[in-house]
Motif scaffolding. Structure first.
Motif, short mmCIF file in Angstrom:
data_model
loop_
_atom_site.label_atom_id
_atom_site.label_comp_id
_atom_site.label_asym_id
_atom_site.label_seq_id
_atom_site.Cartn_x
_atom_site.Cartn_y
_atom_site.Cartn_z
N ARG A 167 0.85 -1.19 0.00
CA ARG A 167 0.00 0.00 0.00
C ARG A 167 0.89 1.24 0.00
O ARG A 167 1.91 1.28 0.70
CB ARG A 167 -0.86 0.04 1.25
N PRO A 168 0.50 2.28 -0.74
CA PRO A 168 1.32 3.50 -0.79
C PRO A 168 1.57 4.14 0.58
O PRO A 168 2.65 4.69 0.81
CB PRO A 168 0.52 4.43 -1.69
N ASN A 169 0.61 4.05 1.48
CA ASN A 169 0.78 4.70 2.79
C ASN A 169 1.82 4.02 3.67
O ASN A 169 2.18 4.55 4.72
CB ASN A 169 -0.56 4.77 3.53
N ARG A 170 2.34 2.87 3.28
CA ARG A 170 3.33 2.15 4.08
C ARG A 170 4.77 2.37 3.60
O ARG A 170 5.71 1.85 4.18
CB ARG A 170 3.03 0.66 4.10
N LEU A 171 4.94 3.15 2.54
CA LEU A 171 6.28 3.33 1.95
C LEU A 171 7.28 3.94 2.93
O LEU A 171 8.38 3.42 3.09
CB LEU A 171 6.21 4.17 0.67
N GLU A 172 6.93 5.02 3.57
CA GLU A 172 7.89 5.68 4.46
C GLU A 172 8.25 4.81 5.66
O GLU A 172 9.40 4.79 6.09
CB GLU A 172 7.35 7.05 4.92
N VAL A 173 7.28 4.06 6.17
CA VAL A 173 7.54 3.13 7.28
C VAL A 173 8.52 2.05 6.83
O VAL A 173 9.48 1.73 7.52
CB VAL A 173 6.22 2.50 7.78
N LEU A 174 8.28 1.52 5.62
CA LEU A 174 9.18 0.49 5.07
C LEU A 174 10.57 1.05 4.83
O LEU A 174 11.57 0.43 5.20
CB LEU A 174 8.60 -0.07 3.77
N LYS A 175 10.65 2.21 4.24
CA LYS A 175 11.95 2.82 3.95
C LYS A 175 12.76 3.01 5.23
O LYS A 175 13.93 2.65 5.30
CB LYS A 175 11.75 4.17 3.26
N LYS A 176 12.12 3.55 6.27
CA LYS A 176 12.82 3.76 7.55
C LYS A 176 13.28 2.42 8.13
O LYS A 176 14.41 2.31 8.61
CB LYS A 176 11.92 4.49 8.53
N ALA A 177 12.42 1.41 8.09
CA ALA A 177 12.77 0.11 8.65
C ALA A 177 13.94 -0.52 7.90
O ALA A 177 14.85 -1.10 8.51
CB ALA A 177 11.56 -0.82 8.61
N LEU A 178 13.95 -0.39 6.57
CA LEU A 178 15.07 -0.93 5.79
C LEU A 178 16.37 -0.22 6.13
O LEU A 178 17.39 -0.86 6.37
CB LEU A 178 14.77 -0.82 4.29
N VAL A 179 16.34 1.11 6.18
CA VAL A 179 17.55 1.88 6.51
C VAL A 179 18.02 1.54 7.91
O VAL A 179 19.22 1.34 8.15
CB VAL A 179 17.28 3.40 6.35
N ASP A 180 17.09 1.46 8.87
CA ASP A 180 17.45 1.12 10.25
C ASP A 180 18.09 -0.26 10.36
O ASP A 180 18.82 -0.53 11.31
CB ASP A 180 16.22 1.18 11.17
N ASN A 181 17.80 -1.14 9.40
CA ASN A 181 18.35 -2.50 9.41
C ASN A 181 19.52 -2.66 8.45
O ASN A 181 19.91 -3.78 8.11
CB ASN A 181 17.26 -3.51 9.10
N GLY A 182 20.07 -1.55 7.97
CA GLY A 182 21.27 -1.60 7.14
C GLY A 182 21.04 -2.00 5.70
O GLY A 182 21.98 -2.39 5.00
N ILE A 183 19.80 -1.93 5.23
CA ILE A 183 19.49 -2.25 3.84
C ILE A 183 19.58 -0.95 3.05
O ILE A 183 18.85 -0.01 3.34
CB ILE A 183 18.08 -2.87 3.68
N GLY A 184 20.46 -0.91 2.05
CA GLY A 184 20.82 0.35 1.46
C GLY A 184 20.26 0.72 0.11
O GLY A 184 20.84 1.55 -0.55
N GLY A 185 19.18 0.15 -0.33
CA GLY A 185 18.66 0.59 -1.62
C GLY A 185 17.42 -0.16 -2.05
O GLY A 185 17.22 -1.31 -1.69
N MET A 186 16.58 0.54 -2.78
CA MET A 186 15.38 -0.07 -3.35
C MET A 186 14.89 0.78 -4.50
O MET A 186 15.24 1.94 -4.62
CB MET A 186 14.28 -0.22 -2.30
#
Length: 112
Positions: free
Chosen positions: A9-28
């Protein structure tokens, strides 16, 4: 190497992005898409007129990762986008044969 494709869902993008960055995942890569599944569209009202939207706006997230990071990324995606309802999305996993960084010519894991 694997390519993870998630439809969310579009409304979950920022939450996902922050979670990925916080876990050391560097790109999408993010692409706006439309589709339907079990959610089967929704009824909306525009200027007093009711209409049904069959194709809902979603986002397609693509992440290229090393095999050893796959489970971690799956877990991060599920935990950050799950709302417990139809329409939360799907995750697809694909093998990826080769990656080449255009700017340097690096190949394989070095290019991720």
């Amino acid at each position: 190497m694997r390519r993870i494709q998630a439809i969310i869902r579009p409304n979950r993008l920022e939450v996902l992005k922050k979670a990925l960055v916080d876990n050391g995942i560097g790109g999408m890569t993010v692409t706006e898409v439309r589709g339907f599944g079990r959610q089967k569209g929704k009824v909306e009202i525009f200027r007093g007129v009711e209409y049904k939207t069959d194709f809902l706006k979603k986002l397609k997230i693509e992440i290229l990762c090393r095999d050893e990071n796959l489970k971690k990324i799956e877990d991060v995606i599920i935990q950050s986008v799950r709302e417990g309802e139809h329409g939360d999305g799907k995750i697809f996993i694909f093998p990826n044969e080769e990656v080449i960084r255009i700017s340097t010519g690096e190949k394989g894991k070095k290019a991720i």
